[in-house]
Design a protein around this motif. Structure first.
Motif, PDB file in Angstrom:
ATOM      1  N   ARG A 115       5.497 -15.883   0.569  1.00  0.00           N
ATOM      2  CA  ARG A 115       4.092 -15.676   0.174  1.00  0.00           C
ATOM      3  C   ARG A 115       3.167 -16.582   0.983  1.00  0.00           C
ATOM      4  NH1 ARG A 115       0.195 -13.563   0.245  1.00  0.00           N
ATOM      5  NH2 ARG A 115      -1.554 -13.813  -1.155  1.00  0.00           N
ATOM      6  N   ARG A 116       3.569 -17.857   1.127  1.00  0.00           N
ATOM      7  CA  ARG A 116       2.736 -18.783   1.896  1.00  0.00           C
ATOM      8  C   ARG A 116       2.788 -18.459   3.392  1.00  0.00           C
ATOM      9  NH1 ARG A 116       4.090 -22.636  -2.449  1.00  0.00           N
ATOM     10  NH2 ARG A 116       5.887 -23.532  -1.378  1.00  0.00           N
ATOM     11  N   GLN A 117       3.932 -17.965   3.868  1.00  0.00           N
ATOM     12  CA  GLN A 117       4.009 -17.515   5.269  1.00  0.00           C
ATOM     13  C   GLN A 117       3.024 -16.377   5.497  1.00  0.00           C
ATOM     14  OE1 GLN A 117       8.154 -16.483   5.694  1.00  0.00           O
ATOM     15  NE2 GLN A 117       8.816 -18.598   5.376  1.00  0.00           N
ATOM     16  N   GLU A 118       2.969 -15.455   4.530  1.00  0.00           N
ATOM     17  CA  GLU A 118       2.046 -14.327   4.633  1.00  0.00           C
ATOM     18  C   GLU A 118       0.593 -14.815   4.624  1.00  0.00           C
ATOM     19  OE1 GLU A 118       1.272  -9.960   2.564  1.00  0.00           O
ATOM     20  OE2 GLU A 118       2.360 -11.498   1.457  1.00  0.00           O
ATOM     21  N   GLN A 119       0.301 -15.780   3.768  1.00  0.00           N
ATOM     22  CA  GLN A 119      -1.056 -16.345   3.723  1.00  0.00           C
ATOM     23  C   GLN A 119      -1.433 -16.969   5.063  1.00  0.00           C
ATOM     24  OE1 GLN A 119      -1.159 -19.128   0.479  1.00  0.00           O
ATOM     25  NE2 GLN A 119      -1.478 -17.552  -1.083  1.00  0.00           N
ATOM     26  N   ALA A 120      -0.477 -17.652   5.668  1.00  0.00           N
ATOM     27  CA  ALA A 120      -0.730 -18.271   6.976  1.00  0.00           C
ATOM     28  C   ALA A 120      -1.035 -17.202   8.030  1.00  0.00           C
ATOM     29  CB  ALA A 120       0.464 -19.123   7.399  1.00  0.00           C
ATOM     30  N   ALA A 153       8.277 -12.430   6.823  1.00  0.00           N
ATOM     31  CA  ALA A 153       7.285 -12.661   5.764  1.00  0.00           C
ATOM     32  C   ALA A 153       6.762 -11.372   5.129  1.00  0.00           C
ATOM     33  CB  ALA A 153       6.127 -13.490   6.305  1.00  0.00           C
ATOM     34  N   SER A 154       6.153 -10.505   5.909  1.00  0.00           N
ATOM     35  CA  SER A 154       5.524  -9.310   5.341  1.00  0.00           C
ATOM     36  C   SER A 154       5.219  -8.302   6.446  1.00  0.00           C
ATOM     37  CB  SER A 154       4.209  -9.674   4.643  1.00  0.00           C
ATOM     38  OG  SER A 154       3.245 -10.087   5.600  1.00  0.00           O
ATOM     39  N   ARG A 155       4.844  -7.115   6.032  1.00  0.00           N
ATOM     40  CA  ARG A 155       4.467  -6.076   6.998  1.00  0.00           C
ATOM     41  C   ARG A 155       3.268  -6.526   7.831  1.00  0.00           C
ATOM     42  NH1 ARG A 155       2.884   0.204   5.455  1.00  0.00           N
ATOM     43  NH2 ARG A 155       2.404   0.880   7.578  1.00  0.00           N
ATOM     44  N   ASN A 156       2.308  -7.139   7.169  1.00  0.00           N
ATOM     45  CA  ASN A 156       1.106  -7.602   7.859  1.00  0.00           C
ATOM     46  C   ASN A 156       1.441  -8.659   8.908  1.00  0.00           C
ATOM     47  OD1 ASN A 156      -1.669  -8.145   8.437  1.00  0.00           O
ATOM     48  ND2 ASN A 156      -1.610  -9.859   7.029  1.00  0.00           N
ATOM     49  N   SER A 157       2.313  -9.604   8.553  1.00  0.00           N
ATOM     50  CA  SER A 157       2.668 -10.661   9.513  1.00  0.00           C
ATOM     51  C   SER A 157       3.402 -10.072  10.718  1.00  0.00           C
ATOM     52  CB  SER A 157       3.514 -11.753   8.844  1.00  0.00           C
ATOM     53  OG  SER A 157       4.764 -11.253   8.431  1.00  0.00           O
ATOM     54  N   ARG A 158       4.253  -9.071  10.475  1.00  0.00           N
ATOM     55  CA  ARG A 158       4.966  -8.429  11.594  1.00  0.00           C
ATOM     56  C   ARG A 158       4.004  -7.644  12.490  1.00  0.00           C
ATOM     57  NH1 ARG A 158       8.931  -8.209   7.527  1.00  0.00           N
ATOM     58  NH2 ARG A 158       8.071  -6.290   6.662  1.00  0.00           N
ATOM     59  N   GLU A 159       3.006  -7.013  11.883  1.00  0.00           N
ATOM     60  CA  GLU A 159       2.005  -6.293  12.681  1.00  0.00           C
ATOM     61  C   GLU A 159       1.226  -7.266  13.573  1.00  0.00           C
ATOM     62  OE1 GLU A 159       0.827  -3.030  13.221  1.00  0.00           O
ATOM     63  OE2 GLU A 159       2.856  -2.672  12.502  1.00  0.00           O
ATOM     64  N   GLN A 160       0.870  -8.413  13.002  1.00  0.00           N
ATOM     65  CA  GLN A 160       0.147  -9.412  13.789  1.00  0.00           C
ATOM     66  C   GLN A 160       1.023  -9.996  14.888  1.00  0.00           C
ATOM     67  OE1 GLN A 160      -2.578 -12.218  12.203  1.00  0.00           O
ATOM     68  NE2 GLN A 160      -2.663 -11.225  10.214  1.00  0.00           N
ATOM     69  N   LEU A 161       2.292 -10.186  14.566  1.00  0.00           N
ATOM     70  CA  LEU A 161       3.247 -10.667  15.572  1.00  0.00           C
ATOM     71  C   LEU A 161       3.271  -9.729  16.766  1.00  0.00           C
ATOM     72  CD1 LEU A 161       6.529 -11.809  13.773  1.00  0.00           C
ATOM     73  CD2 LEU A 161       5.266 -13.097  15.493  1.00  0.00           C
ATOM     74  N   ARG A 162       3.412  -8.440  16.461  1.00  0.00           N
ATOM     75  CA  ARG A 162       3.493  -7.437  17.526  1.00  0.00           C
ATOM     76  C   ARG A 162       2.199  -7.414  18.338  1.00  0.00           C
ATOM     77  NH1 ARG A 162       1.587  -3.129  18.634  1.00  0.00           N
ATOM     78  NH2 ARG A 162       0.491  -2.909  16.672  1.00  0.00           N
ATOM     79  N   ALA A 163       1.073  -7.468  17.638  1.00  0.00           N
ATOM     80  CA  ALA A 163      -0.234  -7.399  18.302  1.00  0.00           C
ATOM     81  C   ALA A 163      -0.472  -8.583  19.237  1.00  0.00           C
ATOM     82  CB  ALA A 163      -1.344  -7.324  17.256  1.00  0.00           C
TER      83      ALA A 163
END
Length: 328
Positions: A115-120, A153-163
């Motif tokens: 959860r905190r990883q996702e917040q970051a 962490a989450s789908r959002n974090s993976r999307e940002q990673l890719r971007a």
């Protein structure tokens, strides 16, 4: 007046020193320091104080973050949201020290907590992590584990990673003996959660990525070899295209050559990998004949080693599949 301003600065520094003293005390004192009202005021000070005072307040937060009993309170006070903007500071004598305190606190907050990883990730940490890693900053030691965790962490974090090119960083880390296994696992997780656009798959099908994966399998240090087999299995069972591409670009003979590995679990996972490669190979007969696969399977079946039961069962099953498909 300038006299009052100087006096105010002097008292502010004394207050910061006191807070820093308390933040290094025992768990009970730290717990009282983590009241929402105090944390809120500290975070609001970030943009209002000069770098020397800011550094002391950040040291405070970092010390608090080392105590597991403080983490929930820090999260509730939105510490992550307030800490990350301090990574945008680029100039000044204390910038590297400020970055150190911030990253250290974020590392303590985010480890083993999705959860905190996702917040970051939501608050923009990924570009900063990428900068520390690609510039080979001394703070890379904190940035690397955080970046690798972002895949989980989450789908959002993976999307940002890719971007932001995170997948390329993971692929480059395959050449780093310390981080290679962790990076491979992060690659496997990103592919496992690849969306309908299959952008992760497309990235991994590029010639450079394929070469890095095959080279890593070939050159992986012996002490890590057992640990890379499951991530490789996840990768080739998730994508038939990656499976076939790796197989025809050098992975197949490397898999078969390692079937004499001393570890039974390694042999079992190698057989699973070979089975998956065989099922999708464009030239299965060539695979079998050029690599003497039936003979190597027969050798495994005939061996007497500890923990060999599952290996024999898997080798027998694979050998039957070769015959059933009338390839031989």
């Amino acid at each position: 007046s300038s006299l009052n301003a100087e006096l105010a600065r002097e008292y502010l520094e004394k207050v910061a020193d006191l807070l820093l003293e308390f933040a290094q005390a025992d768990t009970t004192v730290k717990y009282f320091m983590c009241s929402q009202s105090l944390l809120s005021r500290l975070f609001q000070m970030f943009n209002r104080v000069e770098p020397p005072i800011l550094l002391k307040i950040l040291k405070c937060i970092n010390h608090l973050s080392t105590d597991p009993n403080c983490l929930e309170n820090l999260q509730r006070a939105e510490a992550i949201k307030y800490l990350i903007p301090n990574l945008e500071l680029k100039e000044g004598s204390l910038v590297s020290e400020i970055h150190h305190e911030v990253l250290n606190a974020l590392f303590n907050l985010c480890k083993i907590n999705k959860r905190r990883q996702e917040q970051a990730a939501e608050n923009g940490i990924i570009p900063h992590l990428m900068q520390f890693i690609t510039s080979n900053s001394p703070l890379k030691q904190y940035a690397l584990p955080l970046l690798c965790d972002m895949a989980h962490a989450s789908r959002n974090s993976r999307e940002q990673l890719r971007a932001h090119g995170g997948l390329d960083v993971y692929l480059n880390l395959l050449e780093d003996e310390i981080w290679s296994v962790t990076a491979l696992d992060s690659i496997a997780v990103c592919l496992a959660h690849d969306n309908d656009n299959r952008k992760v798959e497309q990235s991994l099908l590029k010639k450079d990525a394929v070469q890095k994966l095959v080279k890593f399998f070939q050159c992986c240090p012996e002490q890590h070899f057992v640990h890379i087999l499951e991530p490789f299995l996840k990768i080739i069972t998730k994508s038939a295209r990656i499976n076939t591409t790796l197989a025809v670009n050098g992975l197949t003979p490397l898999l078969i050559a390692r079937l004499d590995h001393q570890d039974a679990i390694a042999r079992l996972n190698l057989l699973r990998l070979i089975k998956a490669v065989y099922e999708h190979h464009p030239q299965p007969k060539k695979l079998i004949v050029e690599n003497d696969l039936p003979e190597k399977l027969q050798n495994l079946i005939g061996e007497r080693r500890d923990g060999q039961v599952l290996v024999k069962q898997m080798a027998t099953s694979l050998l039957k599949a070769l015959h059933i498909n009338t390839v031989l």
